[in-house]
Design a protein around this motif. Structure first.
Motif, mmCIF file in Angstrom:
data_model
loop_
_atom_site.group_PDB
_atom_site.id
_atom_site.type_symbol
_atom_site.label_atom_id
_atom_site.label_comp_id
_atom_site.label_asym_id
_atom_site.label_seq_id
_atom_site.Cartn_x
_atom_site.Cartn_y
_atom_site.Cartn_z
ATOM 1 N N ASN A 1 -3.779 -17.285 6.907
ATOM 2 C CA ASN A 1 -2.489 -17.872 6.553
ATOM 3 C C ASN A 1 -1.789 -18.512 7.742
ATOM 4 O OD1 ASN A 1 -2.690 -16.990 3.842
ATOM 5 N ND2 ASN A 1 -2.078 -14.951 4.499
ATOM 6 N N PHE A 2 -2.377 -19.568 8.281
ATOM 7 C CA PHE A 2 -1.709 -20.317 9.336
ATOM 8 C C PHE A 2 -1.940 -21.797 9.089
ATOM 9 C CE2 PHE A 2 -5.962 -20.223 10.962
ATOM 10 C CZ PHE A 2 -6.103 -21.358 11.737
ATOM 11 N N ASP A 3 -1.144 -22.623 9.713
ATOM 12 C CA ASP A 3 -1.227 -24.071 9.531
ATOM 13 C C ASP A 3 -2.485 -24.593 10.217
ATOM 14 O OD1 ASP A 3 -0.871 -26.763 9.264
ATOM 15 O OD2 ASP A 3 0.974 -26.856 10.434
ATOM 16 N N LYS A 4 -3.469 -25.030 9.440
ATOM 17 C CA LYS A 4 -4.739 -25.510 9.979
ATOM 18 C C LYS A 4 -4.765 -27.028 10.127
ATOM 19 C CE LYS A 4 -7.134 -21.718 7.717
ATOM 20 N NZ LYS A 4 -6.104 -21.295 6.781
ATOM 21 N N GLU A 5 -3.644 -27.661 9.872
ATOM 22 C CA GLU A 5 -3.579 -29.115 9.940
ATOM 23 C C GLU A 5 -3.648 -29.594 11.392
ATOM 24 O OE1 GLU A 5 -0.305 -32.252 8.480
ATOM 25 O OE2 GLU A 5 -0.811 -30.662 7.055
ATOM 26 N N SER A 6 -4.467 -30.598 11.646
ATOM 27 C CA SER A 6 -4.576 -31.160 12.998
ATOM 28 C C SER A 6 -3.419 -32.112 13.248
ATOM 29 C CB SER A 6 -5.889 -31.925 13.172
ATOM 30 O OG SER A 6 -6.979 -31.051 13.096
ATOM 31 N N PRO A 7 -2.827 -32.072 14.451
ATOM 32 C CA PRO A 7 -1.741 -32.999 14.749
ATOM 33 C C PRO A 7 -2.281 -34.420 14.875
ATOM 34 C CG PRO A 7 -2.370 -31.808 16.707
ATOM 35 C CD PRO A 7 -3.159 -31.217 15.579
ATOM 36 N N THR A 8 -1.427 -35.393 14.689
ATOM 37 C CA THR A 8 -1.850 -36.785 14.855
ATOM 38 C C THR A 8 -1.781 -37.220 16.310
ATOM 39 O OG1 THR A 8 0.384 -37.535 14.349
ATOM 40 C CG2 THR A 8 -1.191 -37.440 12.514
ATOM 41 N N SER A 9 -0.984 -36.506 17.108
ATOM 42 C CA SER A 9 -0.901 -36.808 18.538
ATOM 43 C C SER A 9 -0.498 -35.540 19.283
ATOM 44 C CB SER A 9 0.117 -37.923 18.807
ATOM 45 O OG SER A 9 1.419 -37.484 18.465
#
Length: 127
Positions: A107-115
């Motif tokens: 349960n953690f944010d697995k989204e990759s940042p864009t920068s």
């Protein structure tokens, strides 16, 4: 986060798949300690992705604990003094790996940042 967020020199071997090797902070092969949380989701390991699993990482730590260097650009004299305190053997690796696996959380944010603040490219593909 299970990190000291400090820079350490441990002589991580170069990844042959990375065209330009990274010499770290101040060109002295020092890299910041990453979080030990959620390692299941962050392979490959080390700053350059040279190790594919935690067993390979621990085998590397075993090597440096006895003075073996795996990066021709980093001598034992350059190693962080904390390396001298390492005591690890192959037969003991299952316990640290089991512990590290307890630090995983789905349960953690697995989204990759864009920068990122450094401006370096995000993601990469060094598998």
């Amino acid at each position: 986060m299970f990190s000291d967020y400090k820079l350490h020199v441990i002589g991580v071997p170069e990844n042959k798949k990375v065209l330009i090797p990274d010499s770290g902070a101040d060109e002295r092969f020092a890299f910041r300690t990453p979080s030990l949380r959620n390692l299941r989701f962050t392979a490959p390991y080390m700053h350059n992705g040279v190790f594919q699993n935690l067993k390979e990482v621990l085998e590397f730590y075993e090597d440096i604990s006895v003075g073996k260097t795996r990066n021709k650009s980093v001598s034992k004299a350059m190693f962080d003094p904390l390396v001298d305190d390492l005591e690890l053997s192959v037969k003991e690796m299952s316990l640290p790996i089991s512990f590290l696996n307890t630090l995983n959380d789905d349960n953690f944010d697995k989204e990759s940042p864009t920068s990122v603040p450094s401006g370096l490219p995000v993601g990469g593909n060094i598998h």
